[in-house]
Design a protein around this motif. Structure first.
Motif, PDB file in Angstrom:
ATOM      1  N   LYS A 106     -25.722 -23.520  15.405  1.00 17.67           N
ATOM      2  CA  LYS A 106     -25.496 -24.932  15.074  1.00 17.67           C
ATOM      3  C   LYS A 106     -26.363 -25.839  15.931  1.00 17.67           C
ATOM      4  O   LYS A 106     -27.022 -26.763  15.430  1.00 17.67           O
ATOM      5  N   LYS A 107     -26.408 -25.575  17.244  1.00 19.94           N
ATOM      6  CA  LYS A 107     -27.213 -26.391  18.152  1.00 19.94           C
ATOM      7  C   LYS A 107     -28.700 -26.224  17.863  1.00 19.94           C
ATOM      8  O   LYS A 107     -29.471 -27.189  17.935  1.00 19.94           O
ATOM      9  N   THR A 108     -29.109 -24.991  17.531  1.00 16.15           N
ATOM     10  CA  THR A 108     -30.512 -24.739  17.204  1.00 16.15           C
ATOM     11  C   THR A 108     -30.942 -25.563  16.005  1.00 16.15           C
ATOM     12  O   THR A 108     -32.026 -26.172  16.002  1.00 16.15           O
ATOM     13  N   VAL A 109     -30.103 -25.602  14.979  1.00 14.06           N
ATOM     14  CA  VAL A 109     -30.412 -26.391  13.779  1.00 14.06           C
ATOM     15  C   VAL A 109     -30.514 -27.872  14.125  1.00 14.06           C
ATOM     16  O   VAL A 109     -31.432 -28.570  13.663  1.00 14.06           O
ATOM     17  N   GLU A 110     -29.598 -28.353  14.938  1.00 19.81           N
ATOM     18  CA  GLU A 110     -29.615 -29.775  15.307  1.00 19.81           C
ATOM     19  C   GLU A 110     -30.904 -30.138  16.022  1.00 19.81           C
ATOM     20  O   GLU A 110     -31.546 -31.148  15.705  1.00 19.81           O
ATOM     21  N   ILE A 111     -31.302 -29.308  16.988  1.00 16.64           N
ATOM     22  CA  ILE A 111     -32.527 -29.582  17.747  1.00 16.64           C
ATOM     23  C   ILE A 111     -33.756 -29.481  16.849  1.00 16.64           C
ATOM     24  O   ILE A 111     -34.637 -30.352  16.861  1.00 16.64           O
ATOM     25  N   ALA A 112     -33.806 -28.415  16.058  1.00 15.60           N
ATOM     26  CA  ALA A 112     -34.985 -28.185  15.210  1.00 15.60           C
ATOM     27  C   ALA A 112     -35.145 -29.288  14.166  1.00 15.60           C
ATOM     28  O   ALA A 112     -36.244 -29.825  13.974  1.00 15.60           O
TER      29      ALA A 112
END
Length: 309
Positions: A48-54
């Motif tokens: 979830k955090k990876t998607v938000e950052i990307a």
């Protein structure tokens, strides 16, 4: 000339922003319960955090669901796909048709990348899976450059090619090492891809070492060399291969970061000025050679000849 996507495999959530700043266009993550031979373990919260950052930086996130599934895991697939959809994952990679069938019902809008690592060897097969719903085919590592170009010319789907990193030589669903040590009456703690405690198969005759590790998906034996074609990207780019992958499995984050920077420079220069790339490529190869661990020489995989392990 269209720029191919630069796809990178991070080792942890801490790698995401540095890799984006280094030039990665997309990131492949996942957890070993659903994915094979990942550079790092990503929990649902990590994804979830990876998607938000990307997405904040205009980049894409793909999640590996390319494991070999037995009956006990099949009921988990719809829920996992629904979760990935809910957090905005851009695509999942799959090899088992069970994922495709689950996605049709649980996540019909999820983009699917077909990836078996071994059977993506011709454009008929790529198009077969494309007509079943896949939007991309990940080609086998064991085919040469001419075959890659021919597949791209005839493919109805996007094409992804690995250009850097280890190649998988062997997988067994069984924990072969653990069973062997148990047979000897010894305990062996199975470490999942730790850099400080690696296991190797040592071929004394050839003087090579094959990294080997075990995880939830069984036993994996990797190539003794890293493939590197940073100085052979022009034909791939001119053929408009859609995605070039750096596989960071069993490498440190610092190594993956520097390799990403080098490939970013190579791709950009080649697309903007192919002649300048011809002048630069030897220098870029030398940079990566300097980064290589002493026991990990570089080769070109199967791009130009059959690699003998």
């Amino acid at each position: 000339m269209n720029k191919p996507e630069l796809l990178v495999t991070p080792t942890s959530i801490h790698d995401i922003l540095p890799l984006i700043e280094a030039g990665a266009d997309a990131l492949l993550v996942g957890e070993q319960r659903f994915g094979l031979r990942l550079a790092g373990e990503f929990s649902r919260e990590d994804i979830k955090k990876t998607v938000e950052i990307a997405h904040e930086h205009g980049k894409k996130v793909y999640v590996a669901m390319n494991a070999l599934f037995h009956n006990d895991k099949v009921p988990e697939l719809p829920q996992y796909l629904q979760f990935l959809t809910s957090v905005g994952v851009d695509a999942v990679t799959f090899g088992d048709p069970a994922v495709l069938l689950a996605a049709r019902e649980a996540a019909p809008n999820m983009k699917l990348h077909w990836s078996t690592e071994t059977t993506g060897t011709n454009w008929y097969t790529c198009n077969y899976w494309g007509r079943k719903g896949a939007k991309r085919a990940v080609l086998a590592r064991e085919i040469n450059l001419d075959a890659i170009l021919e597949i791209k010319e005839n493919a109805e789907v996007e094409i992804e090619v690995q250009v850097h990193g280890m190649l998988n030589m062997f997988q067994s669903k069984r924990t072969l090492l653990g069973n062997y040590f148990l047979y000897q009456g010894k305990d062996m703690e199975i470490e999942k891809r730790t850099q400080e405690n690696q296991l190797f198969l040592h071929d004394k005759e050839r003087g090579t070492k094959y990294p080997i590790f075990e995880d939830e998906n069984g036993t994996h034996i990797m190539s003794p060399n890293d493939m590197c074609v940073i100085d052979e990207l022009r034909e791939l780019i001119e053929a408009e291969v859609d995605s070039l992958k750096i596989d960071g499995i069993l490498h440190r984050p610092e190594y993956i970061l520097e390799v990403t920077k080098a490939y970013r420079q190579a791709i950009d220069v080649c697309c903007d000025d192919p002649d300048a790339y011809e002048d630069l490529k030897s220098e870029l190869l030398e940079k990566i050679e300097e980064l290589q661990p002493e026991n990990r020489p570089l080769d070109t995989g199967f791009f130009f000849k059959e690699t003998v392990y």
